[in-house]
Structures are given as C-alpha cells and as structure tokens.
Design a protein around this motif. Sequence first.
Motif, PDB file in Angstrom:
ATOM      1  N   ALA C 302       2.829   9.959   2.845  1.00 49.23           N
ATOM      2  CA  ALA C 302       2.462   8.564   2.609  1.00 49.23           C
ATOM      3  C   ALA C 302       2.663   7.782   3.909  1.00 49.23           C
ATOM      4  O   ALA C 302       3.706   7.904   4.558  1.00 49.23           O
ATOM      5  CB  ALA C 302       3.333   7.973   1.514  1.00 49.23           C
ATOM      6  N   VAL C 303       1.662   7.018   4.287  1.00 53.08           N
ATOM      7  CA  VAL C 303       1.685   6.316   5.565  1.00 53.08           C
ATOM      8  C   VAL C 303       1.634   4.811   5.319  1.00 53.08           C
ATOM      9  O   VAL C 303       0.922   4.343   4.432  1.00 53.08           O
ATOM     10  CB  VAL C 303       0.458   6.723   6.424  1.00 53.08           C
ATOM     11  CG1 VAL C 303       0.458   5.978   7.753  1.00 53.08           C
ATOM     12  CG2 VAL C 303       0.453   8.219   6.659  1.00 53.08           C
ATOM     13  N   THR C 304       2.406   4.068   6.098  1.00 52.24           N
ATOM     14  CA  THR C 304       2.268   2.623   6.060  1.00 52.24           C
ATOM     15  C   THR C 304       1.811   2.164   7.443  1.00 52.24           C
ATOM     16  O   THR C 304       2.204   2.758   8.455  1.00 52.24           O
ATOM     17  CB  THR C 304       3.587   1.946   5.609  1.00 52.24           C
ATOM     18  OG1 THR C 304       3.300   0.609   5.229  1.00 52.24           O
ATOM     19  CG2 THR C 304       4.640   1.943   6.717  1.00 52.24           C
ATOM     20  N   TYR C 330      -4.358  10.825   3.906  1.00 55.31           N
ATOM     21  CA  TYR C 330      -3.032  10.241   3.694  1.00 55.31           C
ATOM     22  C   TYR C 330      -3.062   9.218   2.565  1.00 55.31           C
ATOM     23  O   TYR C 330      -4.086   8.565   2.339  1.00 55.31           O
ATOM     24  CB  TYR C 330      -2.538   9.552   4.966  1.00 55.31           C
ATOM     25  CG  TYR C 330      -2.299  10.498   6.110  1.00 55.31           C
ATOM     26  CD1 TYR C 330      -1.099  11.215   6.196  1.00 55.31           C
ATOM     27  CD2 TYR C 330      -3.275  10.704   7.078  1.00 55.31           C
ATOM     28  CE1 TYR C 330      -0.889  12.104   7.253  1.00 55.31           C
ATOM     29  CE2 TYR C 330      -3.063  11.586   8.131  1.00 55.31           C
ATOM     30  CZ  TYR C 330      -1.878  12.285   8.212  1.00 55.31           C
ATOM     31  OH  TYR C 330      -1.669  13.161   9.243  1.00 55.31           O
ATOM     32  N   VAL C 333       0.669   3.242   1.898  1.00 54.82           N
ATOM     33  CA  VAL C 333       1.646   2.381   1.228  1.00 54.82           C
ATOM     34  C   VAL C 333       1.564   1.022   1.901  1.00 54.82           C
ATOM     35  O   VAL C 333       1.537   0.937   3.131  1.00 54.82           O
ATOM     36  CB  VAL C 333       3.077   2.936   1.384  1.00 54.82           C
ATOM     37  CG1 VAL C 333       4.071   2.089   0.605  1.00 54.82           C
ATOM     38  CG2 VAL C 333       3.135   4.382   0.945  1.00 54.82           C
ATOM     39  N   ALA C 371       7.340   5.132   2.378  1.00 51.66           N
ATOM     40  CA  ALA C 371       6.478   5.578   3.469  1.00 51.66           C
ATOM     41  C   ALA C 371       7.155   6.712   4.235  1.00 51.66           C
ATOM     42  O   ALA C 371       8.316   6.598   4.627  1.00 51.66           O
ATOM     43  CB  ALA C 371       6.184   4.412   4.407  1.00 51.66           C
ATOM     44  N   VAL C 374       5.330   5.612   9.764  1.00 58.32           N
ATOM     45  CA  VAL C 374       4.755   4.309  10.108  1.00 58.32           C
ATOM     46  C   VAL C 374       3.671   4.563  11.152  1.00 58.32           C
ATOM     47  O   VAL C 374       3.946   5.175  12.187  1.00 58.32           O
ATOM     48  CB  VAL C 374       5.801   3.360  10.706  1.00 58.32           C
ATOM     49  CG1 VAL C 374       5.171   2.000  11.005  1.00 58.32           C
ATOM     50  CG2 VAL C 374       6.979   3.212   9.770  1.00 58.32           C
ATOM     51  N   THR C 396      12.529   7.873   9.453  1.00 53.08           N
ATOM     52  CA  THR C 396      11.081   7.704   9.397  1.00 53.08           C
ATOM     53  C   THR C 396      10.506   7.657  10.820  1.00 53.08           C
ATOM     54  O   THR C 396      10.972   6.871  11.644  1.00 53.08           O
ATOM     55  CB  THR C 396      10.735   6.365   8.714  1.00 53.08           C
ATOM     56  OG1 THR C 396      11.612   6.190   7.608  1.00 53.08           O
ATOM     57  CG2 THR C 396       9.289   6.320   8.276  1.00 53.08           C
TER      58      THR C 396
END
Lengths: 368, 458, 415
Positions: C302-304, C330, C333, C371, C374, C396
């Motif tokens: 999950a990528v933000t 991906y 988020v 996430a 980032v 992260t």
Amino acid sequence: MAQHPADADQASEAALDALAEAGRRGACLVPVGAGIRQHALEAWDTRPVVPWASTRFQTIRRWSVPDLTAEVDAGLSWGDLNQRLAQHGQWLPVGVADGAPDTLGGIVSAGVNGVWTGGYSPIRDRILSMTVAVPAFGVVRVGAPVVKNVAGYNLWRLYWATRGTFGIVLTITWKLAALPRATATITCADDGPVTARVWEAARRWGDSLPTVPALATLLLTIHPSGWELVGIAHGGDPAMDRVRRSLGAQIGAGQDVERPATLPGGVVWQARLPREGQRLVMEALSRSGASAGAELQSGMVWGYGHQPDGASQEMAALVARHGGTFRHWDGPWRGLGVPPAEADMWQRLKTAVDPQGVLPGWRAEAEA
Amino acid sequence: MGVVEDLRRVVGPGSVRTDAALLDAYAQDAYTLATVRPLAVVWPASADEVAGVVRVLARHGVPLVARGGGTSLSGGSTPVPGGVVVHVSRLNRILRVDPLASVAEVEPGVVNTWVSRAAAAAGLTYRPDPSSQQACTIGGNIAENAGGPHCLRYGVTLNHILMADVVWADGRQSRVGTLAGDPEGLDALSLLVGSEGTLGIITRAWVRLEPVAEASATVLAVFGTVDEASETVSEVIAGGIVPAALEMMDNLAVSAVERGQYRVGYPPDLGAVLLVEVDGLTEQVEEDAARVQAIAARHGVAHLQRAASEAERTLWWANRKTAFGAMGLISRNYYVQDGVIPRSRLPEALRAIEQVGRQHTIRIANVFHAGDGNLHPLLLYDGRDAGEVARVQGAGHAVLDVCLRLGGTVSGEHGIGVEKRADLARQLTAPEMAFQRAVKDAFDPMARLNPGKIFLPL
Amino acid sequence: MEPVDTSACVHCGLCLPSCPTYLVTGDESESPRGRVVLLNQLWGALAVGGSGDPGAARAVDSCLDCRACEEVCPAHVPVGHAVEAFRARAVQAGHRRRPLAARAAARYFGTARGLRRFQRLGQWAQRPAGRAVLRASGRLGGTAGAAAHLGTGLPEPVGRRLGREGIRFGGEGPSVALFYGCVMDSVYQATAAHAADLLRLSGYRVVSAPQQVCCGALHTHAGDPGQAEAWARQNVAGFAAAGAEWVAVTAAGCGAALKEYEHLLEDDPAHESARQFQQTVRDVAELVALGRRPPLPARVQAVTVHDACHLAHAQGIRQEVRDLLRWAGYELVELPDADVCCGSAGLYNLTHPAMAAALQRRKVNTIPEAADVVATSNPGCLLQIQAGLRRAGRTTPAVHWVDLVWQAASDAGVV
C-alpha cells in the motif's frame, strides 16, 4: 428613516396602550393566544396579571406571492393561515403536533414545533422578521422581511419561547413553502412496546432515501398497546413513486394510507433531543405504557400529562438526562433558565427593554 | 505592570507580539478601506487563555478584536484603535466528529472546509459555504453569521450551530445552546451568532452536519441580457423550486474570473450567467433540473448546459467562488457590497444598480446569490486615486439605498463591521437602533469587545 | 533586481491556510497575504536606501517558496517569486549574506566532479566514523545539526557511480533526454535508469544529453539568481545540442525551475531559446502517463503519495503520479494534506531548521500506518521525509514513485 406599516396601526396602538395601562396599575401583561399552551395566569407573577389577547388581530398584512413570504398578525391561527395561503399553492409548514388551532404568536411565544420539523426545518427557522411592542422602544421591527439578513443582532430570536419577556409579538413575517406537488405515505405498526424493529425500520427508510430531508415527516406514535410509524414524503410524482416502491418493499410497510400526520389532542409537553437520546426516551415512555409522539428526523418528542401532577417535572428530568430540552404547558409556569455566568447580562438587557417590569420575568438559576 | 507583560504572563512570551513592522500584517482584513495597526497580537492556546487575555485587557481598559481567518468583507476583524488582536489561529483542532448525532465539535480557528473534509468519511457535510470557505474559520463564520451559495436551501450559519463555549466581556465563560438544537431558557447563542465579536468570544462550537444528497445537477445557463437571467430567477423561486444554490454573474464579473485560476470558457459577449444547482433524490433532481431548464428556455437562454462530471461541477463552482479575489485581475481594488432585496424585485434592482454605476462613474460587476435576493455588486476602483475612493464609497451607499427602497436590508451575510454603520442607522428607526444598542450595552457594558463595530460612536 | 508586481492582491486572505508556515505559527506576518504587506514595506525601505525592518525581513525570509499560495490565489499573485526577488535584492544590497548552504551548493552541484565529491560525503556519512560525527553534530542544532539529521535520511547504501552512468539509451518513438539533477544523480542513482526504462516501455526513444548542469533552483530560492542564470544558459545550449523532442525530469524542484527559464532569462540574449527549451520540459510522470501502459498485476504493497510542492503547486501535477502507481498494481492510501510542504524546500531545512522540523513532524504524523511506502517525486522530500520517519522510529521507506513503478514493471518482466 424607514417607515413600517405597523407603526400607526390599530394593533400597535392597542398594545402600547395595554403596556402603559399595565405600568400604571403595577400589573404584568401576559400575551394570550388561543390559550392552548397557556399556564394558569395567576401562576405567572405575584402582581396582578393582565392578559393581552392577540386574537383580536388576525389579518395577513402583506403576502408577496412570488417571494414566498408573508407578514401575518400574531393572532391568526396556523390553520387559518394555511387555508388562505393554499389559494396560491403555498403554505407555512407548521402542523402543530396534536392538530390544535394554536395562533402563530402562541406558537412563537410557547416555542411550539410541529410534525414537519424534520422535513421543513423547525418553525423558528422560518421566521424572517417580527414587529413587537416593547415598553422601552415602542413598536419596532426586529429582523427584516427578506430571506437573508445580518444587519445587527438577531433580535427576533429573543421572542422564541420566552412568553412575552421582551415584548408583545404583533406580526410575524414568515418564509413560506410551495405546497407539495404530490405526496406518498408509508406506515408500519405493531402491538407491544417499541423495539429495535422500529429503529431498524426508520433507519432503513432513511437509508433508502439519501437526501436532506429524506421525508417531510417521519412520525412515531406510541400508545399503551403498541406503536405506529408514519412516513410522509413530499415532491414530484416520479420521486413519490420511488418512495412508495422503495419504502413499500421494507419490512411490514403499508402503502399510501392517506392519513393526516397528527397526534391525539392534549399534548402538554414537548422535548427536542439528540438522536440517541430520543430513542432512549421513547423506549422508556413505551415501557411505562405512556402515549407520545416523535418526529424521528428532528429529535422532536411530544407527550401527555397522564399523571395529574408533576408528570412534566419527571419528564423534564428524563429528557435532561438524555441531553434534550424541554417545554411544558401544564401546571405552574416554572420560568426561563439563565446560567449564572449570564445572569447579570440578561438582567441588564431586561431592565433596558422593560424598565418598569411590565412584562413577565424569570427566576435566575442558583450559582453552581 | 504593563499590559503586554501581563499578557505574556497569560499566554507565554512567544505568543504576544508587539513589533510595529509585523503588526502591519494585521492592520486590515479583506475590507481594505480601513487600516488600523493594533497595539499587539496575542495567540491564546486554550479557552482559559482567551479568558485570561480578556480579563487582563479589561483590567487595563484595552479593547480587543478576536480574529480568525481575517476574511471579513466589512471590516469585522479590522483592529480597533489602541486595541489588541486576539488571533485564534492556534485554536484550530477538530475535536470530534460524531456521525450518529451528526455533530462536529471544533475550535474557533478551524477552517470552514476542514469540517466537511473531516466529516466526509461519514458521508456528512457542513453546509454553510461562504465563498471564502477555503480560508475563513468557524469562529469567524459564527461571529458574522456567514452565508454562502448553498444557504438558499440549507440555511445560514445561524441554522447550523447547536452549541458553543463563549468567553464574555468580563472573562466569565459559559456554554450556550444545546446539542438538541432547541434553546432552553434565554437564548444567548442566537444573539452571539452574527454579533461580529461584539458580545463574546467563541472558544468552541458544536456544528450540525448533514448527509450529502444522493444526486445533484448543476445547470449553467448563459443569457444575452441580465434581465432575462433575473426573470428566470424570479420564476424559479415563484415556481416553488428550492434549488440548493442559484447564483448569477454578469459580464464584467465573468471577464475577471475567466482570467483567473479556474476558466470555464464562457462566451465573451454574454449578458449574465446563472449557475443553478438542485439536489435530492435522483428522480426529484431530474424533474427539478428539467423545470429549471424549461424556465430558462422561456426567458431566451442562449446556452444551456448541465455539468457532465463532478470535475466539471467543481470547476464551475471554483470559478464562481474565486470571483471576488479575481477582481484584482481587472482592477487595482474592489469594494464588494452586500445588500438584500425581495427576490422578485431582482430585475429592477439590477437596473437601478447599473444606474448608480453610471452616476458615480464606477464600474460595477455583479456576482451574487440570486435565489436569496442577496446582491454582491463589486465596485471597481483604484485606491491610489482619492477622488475615486470617495466616489466608490458614495456608490456603495447608493447601492444600499436601492436595497432599502425595495424593502430589503443593508447586509445579507458580510455584516455591518466598520463599513456599514451609517447604513444600518439608515435602515433602522431610532428606537430600533436603541434596542440594538441595548444588547451591546447589556452584554459588554464597558465596550471592550470589538468596539466601534456595528454602531457609529454616539 | 526589481520588485515583483503583487498589486493584484486584494487582501482576500484565501491563501492563508495553504501556507505551511502560517499553519505552523498561526501568524499572519508569516502568511502569503502578510508577506505581500511586508514586502511592500521592505521595498519601500530599500527604495530610500534603508534595509527595512529586520523582523519583517525575517518573516518574508521564512517563506518556503512552496508555491501553494500561488496555486490557490484567485488572481495568481506570485508571492513565491516576489520573495525570491526580494532575497536577491537583499543579497545584492549587502543586507543579507548569501547563505552558507547556497555557497556549499555551488561547490558541489556545479559539475559532475562536484557531485562525485557530494556522493563521497554521503558514503562517508554511512560509515561508522561518519555516523558518530553525525550523531554528535545532530545534537548541536542549527544548520550543522540540521544537515546531520538530513544525513540520516539518505538511502542505504549511497552508491558509487552517478545516476547518469546507468541509463540505457534507445527505444522507439519520440526522443526524450533525461535531466539528471544533482541530488538525484548523486544519491538516488537508480532512479535515472528506472525512469529511462519506463520511458522506453511507454514508447519513447531515450537519448543522451551530456552537456547539462544543475538547474539553479537552489540558488534562485536562496537569492543568488546570477549563478542560476549562468547555469540556465548552459542547460539551454546543452539540450539544444542534444536535440531531443522532450526533456524528462525526475526531480520536481528541477522541473519547476526548468519550466521557468523563460522568466529567469527574461533580459538575456538567450531568452528566445530559453522559451523554446522550456516548452519541451516535462516531468517523467507527464510523459509516461501519456504513453503505452501494458497491464501489470496487483501488488500487496500500500502506497501513500506526498505531493512535492514543486510538482503539485508549481506544475499542477498530482493525478498522473497516482494513476501510474495504480497502474503498477499498488493500493493507494490517502495522505491527509498530501500537498502541504514537508519542510525540505530546497535548502530551507538547512537555513530554517526549526520551521523545517515542525513541518517534518506534521508530515510524518499524517502518514497513515496503513501505508507500506511513502512515494514522492523530489529528492529533498525523500531525504526530509525519510529522516523524519526514522527519527519517529518508523521503518516506512520513502521512495521515488519511479522506482516503485519500475519495480512492478521489472517484476512483471516488461522492463
């Protein structure tokens, strides 16, 4: 300087005379409309009480049909007003819960809300302006007869549910609504106390109509042997078809039983509660076998004085526990609440408005 | 002990500022015809600090103005001479969003749009949407009883504030209003909303949230003349349709926004454009949109278009809502008026305003909430030309005279501030003014809170 | 240096909540609207030979030049540009020293040799001795402390060649030359090669443009437009020689600067060629988003997305990056306030460490736990956010979106 039509009319003169007369006699002037939500006059004050009979004046002063606004005498009843407004397809969505012929001034002074509160906003929010007779200032207009106004303080709101404390309401300018082009009515009823099923049905009805307001009214009535839920929608035909279709498919819903949205007569108290509080209060009332009504979109609850004395006091405590506000129309007038931090300020305003104390006052709450 | 030292003791030395150069940044709000450099700026970090600041200033006899986003268009947050600015920008937390009760509990420095953003996950929204909503704060919205395009259907700030914590002029605090939405006893909340910071300072508010309607339609109607557009408005209202919003812009206004950040691509020769939004159940929206379009067609609409996507709708609204700021692109300065007329009188009001522009040789652009009859003539001028400044102020008062003559009011949503004190005194009779003053005198007898606003000095 | 015209500002205040320094301080003098007032005051003082109020100059100088206000301004008042012009004038007039950091930047970023020196500094920072020195100076505070802290945001390990050396040229379609950037080239070396691979995949022919130097953005922001102009002329000539149809940029800050060369070289003989050059400059995201996109399988990560200021505000690019990450499989988020500055802002984190640290905390606190990565598009943001995450004890990673998309394409065997 602006001229207002109420400046020199009969009602204004009569009201000013009555205020002066009460002052001379050391009496207290109390406005009385249809008398339906009236406390016993002698309970108002230790001074002699003189009634101001608003029903002497019952005209529509000004009705701007294209603007959907009307200035109306406080003594006119909501039913009479709506009968007249219907000729141009308009109405004031009041609908006093038990259908009684309250006057418009009485509705304002007693703070009455009706069955359309959920669908058409509380009555208070439909007031644009008033003319009021004030001991210190004579007949003055508060608010403005247009649909938006922030010129000065919202003085008309001083007259909501304050029973003449700051002056006698003579006329009220209302924001009207167009009569619905079509309606749809859905009902659902059962024996026994209200259960989760009621709230489930109400929730599903709301969920299947995601808009504000979902319904013109969503009225729950409870009585000693059971309950009934009535949903009424207003709108155009296609939308009403949709309401019938989607709500009709819900559990136990009966369709299109044309019926007026009112409670049995004799409502003596009214409360407004946050959603969760309303549910708890209605469940408690239902368990105790009481009769009451509730508009589920707005948090309104109306009840009856099934015990001869002190019923409303008990109810007031129950409602307060669940975060609600409470008005009662039985027994002696218990006055208006004023928090201690505000007491000085309100007293100064009262003195400025009513220096001789001709109008009803209030009892300050004790410092906590 | 000096007032500044005492303030520092309440809020800490870093939260009081007195350097003259920096105070110039606080000398105005969005009403630029008044400039007052304050004595100091204070940033309280809690309700108790606000109360402490009010008490210190009361002791020293120093007046104050509370400030939020500083976007008032009537000078509501312009500093008062010799006074302190109490900037609530650090009281900017959203404390709670309660989806079941549909209420948000927020601090006064929270920006209007932040509330809807925080409520979006629950499918809820905060309705009042003043055009400055990306920057104006809830505290300021309450003080000014802010409106906005969507108040036509959903009501103004007054109808959306359930409860508030307030610091009074003597530093005492109380909680006014109720979560139930109905007043209990004497109703101070209704007086506070729209009091322009003259009765108390809001330190926390509980605002009503509402569900987003399942459907909406936004219709853009371009007319060759202002008359056709305003007649369309009157017929929509008289027809009993209550759109969510009903906005009008005239040619000059459109020419400014079309040079700005959000271009719609309006034809350059239009007389006026109407932006009509209806919302509700899908079927109702379809019916209402069709009725609106039919009414526009009857009044000679030149171009009619329904937003095809949310992106298109957003663009149309961004174009409309940045209209005031975009005036900088066609004029050095602008002065926005804010009068209300009975909405059925729109055509004659606009004609009269045009005449005012001609008489005072001032260009006037119109961007306004047509459905409410809430006019916003934008008077364009150059602030470096003293003669033009005088003319523009004269024209502003003349515009309000038009509103009063038609039975309206001198402010629909921007407030009286410093700007319209004389106009308010013209709208109200002497006894009505006395009644208004009685409220101020009762709640703030020593005239400590934003003195010099709403009322001209006696 | 002349003042930039801000007279279109009608004081409406719509810019205030978009300004990161205002969000932190709540002080109007550190907001765009306040700075316009103070700038007028300061230029007025300069005009009569004074230096202006030092407090006002400080409030103006605390501008991050993130351009958020310019994006939301209804009359697009160029506040960021106005601050840059004032900084330059103040340096010129001798009221303000060229910041130490700007002088250091000139030393390192002007040439490939300088970049290799910078790279070796990064490698040293990751050796035990270097780490010890960083730890010690991290406690110092000030610029040295801030630089040391930023060192902890470096990707591990910092490689041993420049990014430009790993690019595979070729492909079919319109020709594109990569702009290498300085920190991207020396620290995030893999990204250039990955960007080239993605460009070839989406239908471009990647060609070489060896005669390029630093874009000059850091110098423009710091009040040294002279150096920036010199480099701009070199770049305009260098890319003209390479003859590519497009210039692709992986660093948002460089992209924004290159897209403003016309303005920078306004009174220069090279003005017209700068204008032509500027029209060919695109962020990699813009070019790849328009190209071919073979289907890629879903991924578990999950990528933000953090929007770099100079991508979102200065270039108006937001959606492309998200679309490409979704394409790569991906899950996205949402990052609240994704386009509020992280405090990196060129050399700002060295010149204004306290404000930069406040914005870094704000940014890190909003990064959702859900996430895994980032993603962003600027080396300064990568360093700043990574250092902030590590300081907050979070594991992260902060990664350039190009690397994430490339990884997906590589795993699928299409690059």
